[in-house]
Design a protein around this motif. Structure first.
Motif, mmCIF file in Angstrom:
data_model
loop_
_atom_site.group_PDB
_atom_site.id
_atom_site.type_symbol
_atom_site.label_atom_id
_atom_site.label_comp_id
_atom_site.label_asym_id
_atom_site.label_seq_id
_atom_site.Cartn_x
_atom_site.Cartn_y
_atom_site.Cartn_z
ATOM 1 N N VAL A 1 -2.934 5.882 5.829
ATOM 2 C CA VAL A 1 -2.478 4.573 5.370
ATOM 3 C C VAL A 1 -3.561 3.961 4.490
ATOM 4 N N GLU A 2 -3.174 3.563 3.290
ATOM 5 C CA GLU A 2 -4.059 2.832 2.375
ATOM 6 C C GLU A 2 -3.373 1.497 2.124
ATOM 7 N N TRP A 3 -4.006 0.407 2.573
ATOM 8 C CA TRP A 3 -3.337 -0.892 2.557
ATOM 9 C C TRP A 3 -4.199 -1.963 1.910
ATOM 10 N N SER A 4 -3.712 -2.536 0.832
ATOM 11 C CA SER A 4 -4.293 -3.715 0.167
ATOM 12 C C SER A 4 -5.819 -3.691 0.085
ATOM 13 N N GLY A 5 -6.373 -2.600 -0.430
ATOM 14 C CA GLY A 5 -7.799 -2.522 -0.665
ATOM 15 C C GLY A 5 -8.650 -2.220 0.558
ATOM 16 N N GLN A 6 -8.058 -2.043 1.710
ATOM 17 C CA GLN A 6 -8.814 -1.700 2.921
ATOM 18 C C GLN A 6 -9.121 -0.200 2.908
ATOM 19 N N PRO A 7 -10.147 0.216 3.643
ATOM 20 C CA PRO A 7 -10.444 1.654 3.693
ATOM 21 C C PRO A 7 -9.253 2.440 4.247
ATOM 22 N N ALA A 8 -9.053 3.632 3.721
ATOM 23 C CA ALA A 8 -7.960 4.483 4.193
ATOM 24 C C ALA A 8 -8.180 4.863 5.649
ATOM 25 N N SER A 9 -7.082 4.967 6.379
ATOM 26 C CA SER A 9 -7.122 5.324 7.792
ATOM 27 C C SER A 9 -6.206 6.524 8.006
ATOM 28 N N THR A 10 -6.739 7.605 8.574
ATOM 29 C CA THR A 10 -5.945 8.806 8.828
ATOM 30 C C THR A 10 -5.867 9.059 10.322
ATOM 31 N N ARG A 11 -4.624 9.290 10.795
ATOM 32 C CA ARG A 11 -4.399 9.538 12.221
ATOM 33 C C ARG A 11 -3.396 10.666 12.391
ATOM 34 N N GLY B 1 0.822 -1.194 0.000
ATOM 35 C CA GLY B 1 0.000 0.000 0.000
ATOM 36 C C GLY B 1 0.852 1.237 0.000
ATOM 37 N N LYS B 2 0.245 2.328 0.429
ATOM 38 C CA LYS B 2 0.989 3.576 0.493
ATOM 39 C C LYS B 2 0.659 4.306 1.783
#
Length: 127
Positions: free
Chosen positions: A49-59, A25-26
């Motif tokens: 974090v955008e990882w392997s098709g999972q929803p993006a997570s921002t922290r 991901g990125k």
């Protein structure tokens, strides 16, 4: 040299590609504020974090660049000074600086002079 690989400059946005056993991901890091404090560079920002098709997570995050290294939320990103072969442990991983001259091919172009850090899960005993 190390601060150049993770610049803490207000308004800066950097995107990193990553691969691990569980996918790829990125990670996009955006520095919102930065200032010098007591001989250290301090910053606050957000990491998406955008990882392997999972929803993006921002922290949110807090970062410091000191003579000993760059830390994010109290975790060592990499030690300073940078040296090829230098390693450090953050359980369950052992990290090692592998190159200062890695090449990264991305949709935005080809980048040279990249810092490459590799890691072993469980000290290499994780299969």
């Amino acid at each position: 040299m190390g601060a150049d690989y993770y610049p803490l400059i207000a308004g800066r946005r950097l995107t990193y590609r990553a691969r691990a056993a569980d996918g790829s991901g990125k990670i996009t890091v955006r520095t919102l504020k930065a200032a010098d404090q007591h001989g250290e560079r301090a910053a606050v920002g957000e990491r998406t974090v955008e990882w392997s098709g999972q929803p993006a997570s921002t922290r949110p995050f807090q970062a410091f660049c000191t003579p000993k290294g760059v830390t994010i939320d109290g975790q060592l990103e990499f030690p300073l000074p940078l040296e090829i072969g230098k390693s450090w442990v953050q359980y369950p991983r052992e990290y090692r600086i592998e190159a200062f001259d890695a090449v990264a091919e991305t949709p935005a172009g080809r980048f040279t002079g990249c810092l490459k850090i590799v890691y072993l899960v469980g000290g290499g005993d994780a299969g």
